[in-house]
Design a protein around this motif. Structure first.
Motif, mmCIF file in Angstrom:
data_model
loop_
_atom_site.group_PDB
_atom_site.id
_atom_site.type_symbol
_atom_site.label_atom_id
_atom_site.label_comp_id
_atom_site.label_asym_id
_atom_site.label_seq_id
_atom_site.Cartn_x
_atom_site.Cartn_y
_atom_site.Cartn_z
ATOM 1 N N CYS A 1 0.854 -1.179 0.000
ATOM 2 C CA CYS A 1 0.000 0.000 0.000
ATOM 3 C C CYS A 1 0.897 1.239 0.000
ATOM 4 O O CYS A 1 2.004 1.206 0.528
ATOM 5 C CB CYS A 1 -0.867 0.031 1.259
ATOM 6 N N ILE A 2 0.391 2.326 -0.544
ATOM 7 C CA ILE A 2 1.133 3.583 -0.487
ATOM 8 C C ILE A 2 0.959 4.204 0.904
ATOM 9 O O ILE A 2 1.748 5.022 1.342
ATOM 10 C CB ILE A 2 0.670 4.529 -1.609
ATOM 11 N N HIS A 3 -0.091 3.784 1.613
ATOM 12 C CA HIS A 3 -0.318 4.202 2.994
ATOM 13 C C HIS A 3 0.050 3.040 3.916
ATOM 14 O O HIS A 3 0.299 1.936 3.453
ATOM 15 C CB HIS A 3 -1.795 4.531 3.205
ATOM 16 N N CYS B 1 -5.957 3.589 5.268
ATOM 17 C CA CYS B 1 -6.124 4.364 4.052
ATOM 18 C C CYS B 1 -7.602 4.538 3.738
ATOM 19 O O CYS B 1 -8.362 3.585 3.809
ATOM 20 C CB CYS B 1 -5.430 3.640 2.910
ATOM 21 N N ALA C 1 -12.047 0.346 2.159
ATOM 22 C CA ALA C 1 -10.857 -0.509 2.126
ATOM 23 C C ALA C 1 -10.767 -1.386 3.368
ATOM 24 O O ALA C 1 -10.207 -2.479 3.337
ATOM 25 C CB ALA C 1 -9.606 0.344 1.991
ATOM 26 N N CYS D 1 -11.453 -2.141 -1.259
ATOM 27 C CA CYS D 1 -10.489 -1.205 -1.849
ATOM 28 C C CYS D 1 -10.523 -1.217 -3.373
ATOM 29 O O CYS D 1 -10.413 -2.268 -4.001
ATOM 30 C CB CYS D 1 -9.072 -1.532 -1.376
ATOM 31 N N GLN E 1 -8.250 0.319 -5.157
ATOM 32 C CA GLN E 1 -6.877 0.612 -5.572
ATOM 33 C C GLN E 1 -6.753 2.044 -6.103
ATOM 34 O O GLN E 1 -6.079 2.279 -7.112
ATOM 35 C CB GLN E 1 -6.444 -0.394 -6.641
ATOM 36 N N SER E 2 -7.400 2.968 -5.440
ATOM 37 C CA SER E 2 -7.413 4.356 -5.923
ATOM 38 C C SER E 2 -6.010 4.952 -5.983
ATOM 39 O O SER E 2 -5.753 5.868 -6.763
ATOM 40 C CB SER E 2 -8.280 5.218 -5.004
ATOM 41 N N CYS E 3 -5.086 4.465 -5.176
ATOM 42 C CA CYS E 3 -3.721 5.003 -5.209
ATOM 43 C C CYS E 3 -3.072 4.763 -6.567
ATOM 44 O O CYS E 3 -2.168 5.493 -6.956
ATOM 45 C CB CYS E 3 -2.869 4.383 -4.103
HETATM 46 S S1 SF4 Z 1 -6.088 2.725 -2.158
HETATM 47 FE FE1 SF4 Z 1 -6.101 0.599 -1.415
HETATM 48 S S2 SF4 Z 1 -4.176 -0.283 -2.222
HETATM 49 FE FE2 SF4 Z 1 -4.003 1.964 -2.348
HETATM 50 S S3 SF4 Z 1 -2.984 2.566 -0.434
HETATM 51 FE FE3 SF4 Z 1 -5.184 2.721 -0.101
HETATM 52 S S4 SF4 Z 1 -5.769 0.717 0.810
HETATM 53 FE FE4 SF4 Z 1 -3.760 0.479 -0.139
#
Ligand code: SF4
Length: 413
Positions: free
Chosen positions: A183-185, A190, A201, A206, A208-210
């Protein structure tokens, strides 16, 4: 200090082999993960689990999974790691009792209420603290141990130096991520997906908006005008090059992430780590790391690989800013159903296009990889065809070497 090895007849042997814990999104993947060497598999139930899109298991599926795993001395862990809202409270006790009756070894939990009732019910289930809780230090681990938890799954953000301290100063089972998406977080902290697509999420939704593409504005000025859009996609993590030192530290369980991943991915990743763990543990002092393990993993990777937070803070080199870098693995083309020894034919299930003249690499938990040229393809009507272009069609191809059920074939490109 964890006791990892001892000298037997003048030779050091590893006496504490780590568990290899694999993901599975359905029964087919679970059986392949176990056949390819997983000691344990984690799955999501239909209720109370993250990854709601990961073809989650019914209670019947979970019973079948436990029975199958027993044949291989493997165990099943079930994720119950959503963060409970008021409307999720109903039915949890009955669900945990049903998992216990089914013979599940452990549940993976994030919500304190599930931790508490799992222990109050006095079941045989082990309770593992989910990575969703971002446990990164010895004091937090002690807190969960005092609550009666059986294992802590560390956050992916624990670096090597901190892991060493944790393993030195704690005596509870420790599970550590060695491979998979990041994850980016902080995992589980997140809300991007909640805001952008109204998918929670922390309750399995989730989106996968990141990893989406974004335009960047400062007031009304578009900062990426004329440039490719921005994204926050992290590279995937692989600690394959560090596995020997992790075995020596005494990590109890190595976790592979990816319940949404393909059959080919699960088979490739599990068998690669299985072989490396076994090779190292059979003779640790004479083990020489070979590039072949890393190259094998690359055949299934669909993003660039990095070591995540292992060396401490993940920097720009661990990210895929401005690109998604997703190239789904195309070359998985065949799964072996059986082998006709008399006619030296592999009976396969077609999984992707291939043709006469292509080369296929077969891999297996039983033998080294072999590459064969496709000289002939025979369909179910016993006709020779030039191309295999019908998904799941049963076909025969000549192969001199005996293959096993569930060996996988990938096209050599
Ligand atoms: S959008 Fe989903 S995959 Fe991306 S950092 Fe947040 S929890 Fe993780």
């Amino acid at each position: 200090m964890r006791n990892i090895s001892k000298i037997i007849d003048g030779k050091r042997v590893i006496i504490k082999k780590p568990e290899l814990l694999a993901p599975a999104g359905n029964l087919e993947k679970l059986k392949v993960a176990i056949r390819y060497g997983a000691d344990a598999v984690f799955v999501g139930g239909k209720e109370f689990s993250l990854r709601s899109g990961a073809s989650n298991f019914t209670l019947e599926d979970i019973k079948e999974a436990v029975d199958f795993a027993k044949q291989y001395n493997a165990t099943i862990h079930v994720t119950c790691n959503i963060i409970l809202h008021q409307d999720n409270l109903h039915g949890i006790e009955e669900y945990l009792k049903a998992l216990d009756r089914a013979g599940v070894k452990a549940i993976i939990v994030a919500d304190p209420y599930i931790m508490k009732i799992a222990k109050d019910l006095d079941l045989n289930l082990e309770v593992h603290v989910s990575t969703q809780l971002s446990t990164l230090n010895t004091k937090a681990i002690k807190f969960y141990q005092d609550l009666g938890m059986d294992r802590v799954v560390l956050g992916r953000e624990v670096c090597y130096d901190d892991l060493k301290i944790i393993l030195d100063k704690t005596d509870i089972d420790i599970e550590y991520f060695i491979h998979g998406a990041m994850c980016i977080h902080y995992s589980g902290r997140c809300m991007l997906s909640n805001y952008f697509s109204h998918r929670d999420a922390n309750r399995g939704g989730c989106s996968q908006s990141c990893r989406w593409y974004y335009d960047i504005f400062d007031s009304n000025q578009k900062l990426n005008e004329g440039k490719i859009p921005f994204s926050m996609s992290s590279k995937d993590m692989s600690l394959i090059n560090h596995l020997p030192e992790l075995i020596e530290l005494g990590v109890d369980s190595f976790k592979i992430e990816g319940r949404m991943k393909s059959l080919h991915y699960i088979a490739t990743v599990v068998s690669t780590y299985r072989k490396l763990i076994d090779d190292y543990c059979s003779d640790p002092d004479n083990f020489v790391f070979s590039e072949k393990y890393y190259l094998e993993l690359l055949k299934a990777a669909n993003r660039a690989l990095c070591t995540g937070f292992y060396d401490n803070q993940a920097d720009n080199s661990k990210q895929l800013f401005n690109q998604r870098d997703e190239h789904p693995t195309q070359e998985f083309c065949a799964r072996v159903i059986s082998y006709d020894k008399i006619n030296k034919l592999a009976i396969i299930e077609q999984r992707n296009y291939f043709r006469v003249g292509d080369k296929i690499e077969f891999f297996s938990p039983q033998h080294e990889n072999i590459i064969i040229p496709v000289t002939k393809i025979i369909n179910e009507e016993n006709e020779e065809v030039a191309v295999a272009n019908h998904p799941m069609e049963i076909l025969k191809i000549p192969v001199d070497i005996e293959l096993e059920e569930d060996d996988m074939g990938r096209k050599v490109i």
